[in-house]
Motif scaffolding. Structure first.
Motif, PDB file in Angstrom:
ATOM      1  N   GLU A 148    -107.130  10.865 -38.175  1.00 27.39           N
ATOM      2  CA  GLU A 148    -107.117  10.627 -39.618  1.00 27.39           C
ATOM      3  C   GLU A 148    -105.958  11.382 -40.279  1.00 27.39           C
ATOM      4  OE1 GLU A 148    -110.385  10.857 -43.278  1.00 27.39           O
ATOM      5  OE2 GLU A 148    -110.757  12.004 -41.451  1.00 27.39           O
ATOM      6  N   VAL A 149    -105.765  12.627 -39.870  1.00 30.30           N
ATOM      7  CA  VAL A 149    -104.687  13.439 -40.436  1.00 30.30           C
ATOM      8  C   VAL A 149    -103.321  12.906 -39.993  1.00 30.30           C
ATOM      9  CG1 VAL A 149    -103.702  15.764 -40.598  1.00 30.30           C
ATOM     10  CG2 VAL A 149    -106.191  15.469 -40.545  1.00 30.30           C
ATOM     11  N   LEU A 150    -103.190  12.576 -38.704  1.00 27.89           N
ATOM     12  CA  LEU A 150    -101.918  12.041 -38.202  1.00 27.89           C
ATOM     13  C   LEU A 150    -101.591  10.701 -38.853  1.00 27.89           C
ATOM     14  CD1 LEU A 150    -102.159  12.984 -34.420  1.00 27.89           C
ATOM     15  CD2 LEU A 150    -100.801  14.105 -36.215  1.00 27.89           C
ATOM     16  N   ASN A 151    -102.609   9.890 -39.123  1.00 30.06           N
ATOM     17  CA  ASN A 151    -102.388   8.622 -39.817  1.00 30.06           C
ATOM     18  C   ASN A 151    -101.835   8.864 -41.225  1.00 30.06           C
ATOM     19  OD1 ASN A 151    -102.575   5.718 -40.094  1.00 30.06           O
ATOM     20  ND2 ASN A 151    -104.309   6.119 -41.464  1.00 30.06           N
ATOM     21  N   LYS A 152    -102.393   9.849 -41.928  1.00 31.01           N
ATOM     22  CA  LYS A 152    -101.908  10.189 -43.273  1.00 31.01           C
ATOM     23  C   LYS A 152    -100.447  10.673 -43.209  1.00 31.01           C
ATOM     24  CE  LYS A 152    -102.048  11.117 -47.669  1.00 31.01           C
ATOM     25  NZ  LYS A 152    -102.029  10.082 -48.679  1.00 31.01           N
ATOM     26  N   ILE A 153    -100.121  11.454 -42.190  1.00 29.24           N
ATOM     27  CA  ILE A 153     -98.738  11.919 -42.006  1.00 29.24           C
ATOM     28  C   ILE A 153     -97.814  10.730 -41.791  1.00 29.24           C
ATOM     29  CG2 ILE A 153     -97.192  13.174 -40.423  1.00 29.24           C
ATOM     30  CD1 ILE A 153     -99.524  15.232 -40.124  1.00 29.24           C
ATOM     31  N   ASN A 154     -98.240   9.773 -40.967  1.00 28.62           N
ATOM     32  CA  ASN A 154     -97.433   8.565 -40.726  1.00 28.62           C
ATOM     33  C   ASN A 154     -97.217   7.775 -42.005  1.00 28.62           C
ATOM     34  OD1 ASN A 154     -97.030   9.033 -37.986  1.00 28.62           O
ATOM     35  ND2 ASN A 154     -98.921   7.985 -37.422  1.00 28.62           N
ATOM     36  N   ILE A 155     -98.234   7.701 -42.843  1.00 27.40           N
ATOM     37  CA  ILE A 155     -98.106   6.993 -44.129  1.00 27.40           C
ATOM     38  C   ILE A 155     -97.071   7.689 -44.999  1.00 27.40           C
ATOM     39  CG2 ILE A 155     -99.319   6.497 -46.305  1.00 27.40           C
ATOM     40  CD1 ILE A 155    -101.861   5.981 -44.539  1.00 27.40           C
ATOM     41  N   LEU A 156     -97.124   9.030 -45.067  1.00 25.93           N
ATOM     42  CA  LEU A 156     -96.148   9.774 -45.864  1.00 25.93           C
ATOM     43  C   LEU A 156     -94.723   9.556 -45.350  1.00 25.93           C
ATOM     44  CD1 LEU A 156     -98.067  13.149 -46.386  1.00 25.93           C
ATOM     45  CD2 LEU A 156     -97.584  11.409 -48.122  1.00 25.93           C
ATOM     46  N   ILE A 157     -94.555   9.558 -44.035  1.00 24.32           N
ATOM     47  CA  ILE A 157     -93.223   9.331 -43.453  1.00 24.32           C
ATOM     48  C   ILE A 157     -92.744   7.935 -43.801  1.00 24.32           C
ATOM     49  CG2 ILE A 157     -91.914   9.108 -41.300  1.00 24.32           C
ATOM     50  CD1 ILE A 157     -93.850  11.251 -40.115  1.00 24.32           C
ATOM     51  N   ASN A 158     -93.602   6.936 -43.618  1.00 27.82           N
ATOM     52  CA  ASN A 158     -93.220   5.552 -43.929  1.00 27.82           C
ATOM     53  C   ASN A 158     -92.860   5.367 -45.385  1.00 27.82           C
ATOM     54  OD1 ASN A 158     -93.533   4.763 -41.258  1.00 27.82           O
ATOM     55  ND2 ASN A 158     -95.653   4.113 -41.547  1.00 27.82           N
ATOM     56  N   GLU A 159     -93.615   5.990 -46.284  1.00 26.30           N
ATOM     57  CA  GLU A 159     -93.306   5.918 -47.703  1.00 26.30           C
ATOM     58  C   GLU A 159     -91.962   6.579 -48.004  1.00 26.30           C
ATOM     59  OE1 GLU A 159     -96.733   7.680 -49.565  1.00 26.30           O
ATOM     60  OE2 GLU A 159     -97.895   5.807 -49.434  1.00 26.30           O
ATOM     61  N   TYR A 160     -91.657   7.652 -47.311  1.00 26.73           N
ATOM     62  CA  TYR A 160     -90.393   8.365 -47.515  1.00 26.73           C
ATOM     63  C   TYR A 160     -89.216   7.517 -47.042  1.00 26.73           C
ATOM     64  CZ  TYR A 160     -86.724  11.847 -47.079  1.00 26.73           C
ATOM     65  OH  TYR A 160     -85.537  12.535 -47.197  1.00 26.73           O
ATOM     66  N   ILE A 161     -89.374   6.856 -45.914  1.00 26.68           N
ATOM     67  CA  ILE A 161     -88.293   6.066 -45.334  1.00 26.68           C
ATOM     68  C   ILE A 161     -87.971   4.853 -46.205  1.00 26.68           C
ATOM     69  CG2 ILE A 161     -87.653   4.614 -43.373  1.00 26.68           C
ATOM     70  CD1 ILE A 161     -89.267   6.520 -41.596  1.00 26.68           C
ATOM     71  N   ILE A 162     -89.014   4.275 -46.786  1.00 27.56           N
ATOM     72  CA  ILE A 162     -88.820   3.026 -47.569  1.00 27.56           C
ATOM     73  C   ILE A 162     -88.157   3.288 -48.867  1.00 27.56           C
ATOM     74  CG2 ILE A 162     -90.021   1.169 -48.757  1.00 27.56           C
ATOM     75  CD1 ILE A 162     -92.094   1.266 -46.505  1.00 27.56           C
ATOM     76  N   ASN A 222     -93.051  19.561 -54.958  1.00 28.96           N
ATOM     77  CA  ASN A 222     -92.389  18.434 -55.614  1.00 28.96           C
ATOM     78  C   ASN A 222     -91.727  17.421 -54.683  1.00 28.96           C
ATOM     79  OD1 ASN A 222     -92.646  19.014 -58.626  1.00 28.96           O
ATOM     80  ND2 ASN A 222     -91.970  20.976 -57.783  1.00 28.96           N
ATOM     81  N   HIS A 223     -91.428  17.790 -53.474  1.00 31.07           N
ATOM     82  CA  HIS A 223     -90.816  16.850 -52.536  1.00 31.07           C
ATOM     83  C   HIS A 223     -91.899  15.908 -52.012  1.00 31.07           C
ATOM     84  CE1 HIS A 223     -88.681  15.317 -49.014  1.00 31.07           C
ATOM     85  NE2 HIS A 223     -87.567  15.828 -49.519  1.00 31.07           N
ATOM     86  N   SER A 224     -91.555  14.641 -51.803  1.00 30.65           N
ATOM     87  CA  SER A 224     -92.562  13.673 -51.342  1.00 30.65           C
ATOM     88  C   SER A 224     -93.125  14.025 -49.958  1.00 30.65           C
ATOM     89  CB  SER A 224     -91.979  12.258 -51.329  1.00 30.65           C
ATOM     90  OG  SER A 224     -90.875  12.179 -50.446  1.00 30.65           O
ATOM     91  N   LEU A 225     -92.392  14.796 -49.169  1.00 32.52           N
ATOM     92  CA  LEU A 225     -92.890  15.262 -47.878  1.00 32.52           C
ATOM     93  C   LEU A 225     -93.266  16.746 -47.906  1.00 32.52           C
ATOM     94  CD1 LEU A 225     -90.298  13.510 -45.516  1.00 32.52           C
ATOM     95  CD2 LEU A 225     -92.679  12.845 -45.912  1.00 32.52           C
ATOM     96  N   LYS A 245     -91.456  14.857 -32.090  1.00 36.64           N
ATOM     97  CA  LYS A 245     -91.283  13.408 -32.051  1.00 36.64           C
ATOM     98  C   LYS A 245     -90.170  13.045 -33.020  1.00 36.64           C
ATOM     99  CE  LYS A 245     -96.123  12.350 -31.042  1.00 36.64           C
ATOM    100  NZ  LYS A 245     -97.290  11.546 -31.402  1.00 36.64           N
ATOM    101  N   ASN A 246     -89.537  11.915 -32.789  1.00 38.74           N
ATOM    102  CA  ASN A 246     -88.441  11.492 -33.672  1.00 38.74           C
ATOM    103  C   ASN A 246     -88.883  11.375 -35.119  1.00 38.74           C
ATOM    104  OD1 ASN A 246     -86.511  11.422 -31.659  1.00 38.74           O
ATOM    105  ND2 ASN A 246     -86.882   9.275 -31.167  1.00 38.74           N
ATOM    106  N   LYS A 247     -90.101  10.874 -35.346  1.00 39.98           N
ATOM    107  CA  LYS A 247     -90.563  10.729 -36.728  1.00 39.98           C
ATOM    108  C   LYS A 247     -90.756  12.087 -37.392  1.00 39.98           C
ATOM    109  CE  LYS A 247     -95.304   9.882 -35.241  1.00 39.98           C
ATOM    110  NZ  LYS A 247     -96.370   8.879 -35.248  1.00 39.98           N
ATOM    111  N   TYR A 248     -91.057  13.118 -36.620  1.00 38.84           N
ATOM    112  CA  TYR A 248     -91.187  14.455 -37.190  1.00 38.84           C
ATOM    113  C   TYR A 248     -89.814  15.063 -37.470  1.00 38.84           C
ATOM    114  CZ  TYR A 248     -96.015  13.928 -35.593  1.00 38.84           C
ATOM    115  OH  TYR A 248     -97.290  13.470 -35.370  1.00 38.84           O
ATOM    116  N   LEU A 249     -88.816  14.611 -36.711  1.00 36.52           N
ATOM    117  CA  LEU A 249     -87.446  15.058 -36.977  1.00 36.52           C
ATOM    118  C   LEU A 249     -86.984  14.555 -38.351  1.00 36.52           C
ATOM    119  CD1 LEU A 249     -84.918  16.529 -36.011  1.00 36.52           C
ATOM    120  CD2 LEU A 249     -84.235  14.427 -34.822  1.00 36.52           C
ATOM    121  N   ILE A 250     -87.458  13.395 -38.755  1.00 35.26           N
ATOM    122  CA  ILE A 250     -87.151  12.868 -40.091  1.00 35.26           C
ATOM    123  C   ILE A 250     -87.658  13.837 -41.157  1.00 35.26           C
ATOM    124  CG2 ILE A 250     -87.712  11.027 -41.753  1.00 35.26           C
ATOM    125  CD1 ILE A 250     -87.837   9.124 -39.266  1.00 35.26           C
ATOM    126  N   ILE A 251     -88.892  14.321 -40.988  1.00 33.15           N
ATOM    127  CA  ILE A 251     -89.479  15.268 -41.938  1.00 33.15           C
ATOM    128  C   ILE A 251     -88.672  16.564 -41.940  1.00 33.15           C
ATOM    129  CG2 ILE A 251     -91.548  16.572 -42.576  1.00 33.15           C
ATOM    130  CD1 ILE A 251     -93.151  14.556 -40.833  1.00 33.15           C
TER     131      ILE A 251
END
Length: 177
Positions: free
Chosen positions: A163-177, A112-115, A52-58
């Motif tokens: 639940e796990v995918l939601n946590k992954i989405n939160i980490l991605i959103n925090e990284y993008i912001i 140490n990386h946020s992702l 998915k595109n959001k996983y490409l960000i990671i």
């Protein structure tokens, strides 16, 4: 309808397994070609849908972190390859350095990386031996949801996939912001 869904799932599972086999073949080819240390990079994404595109960000963040840290430590990168299959995004870095030095670098990135918790950074020496993080006194990876070991939670299905995918989405959103 139910048998159609099951056949679609089975087809996707077969494609994921084929992608994992392709990953191993690429690992072997690069180690044989260069006879050097290899970092094989993929993502810790549960479920059937790993591209998915959001996983490409990671993935891009992980590749960038690997290159940046290797340069910082003055480690020579001989080759970089990327591949996409139904098993997800794969990156391969051939490094002209001792496998243990490279593994220390990947552990640093994972910790140490946020992702970093979403990165799966495997290091192989030139004999195709995988270097374990436990050799460095670093514990097993922790679950995204709780403090247990990730492989225990995965094996015992302690958390819902959503639940796990939601946590992954939160980490991605925090990284993008």
């Amino acid at each position: 309808m139910n048998s159609f869904m099951n056949s679609e799932k089975m087809k996707l599972l077969e494609e994921i397994l084929k992608g994992k086999e392709e990953r191993v073949e690429l690992q072997k080819k690069l180690i044989y070609k260069y006879n050097k240390t290899l970092v094989s990079f993929s993502l810790n994404i549960p479920g059937l849908y790993k591209v998915k595109n959001k996983y490409l960000i990671i993935f891009n963040a992980g590749i960038e972190a690997l290159i940046k840290e290797a340069k910082k430590q003055k480690l020579e990168i001989l080759d970089i390859k990327e591949n996409i299959t139904k098993a997800g995004f794969d990156g391969f870095l051939v490094v002209n350095a001792d496998a243990y030095t490279v593994k220390k670098m990947t552990i640093f990135i994972e910790e140490n990386h946020s992702l970093g918790r979403l990165f799966d950074l495997d290091v192989f020496d030139n004999n195709f031996n995988q270097i374990s993080r436990t050799k460095f006194g670093v514990g097993k990876r922790k679950c995204l949801i709780c403090d247990n070991e990730a492989n225990v939670c995965r094996r015992e299905s302690n958390h819902l996939l959503e639940e796990v995918l939601n946590k992954i989405n939160i980490l991605i959103n925090e990284y993008i912001i």
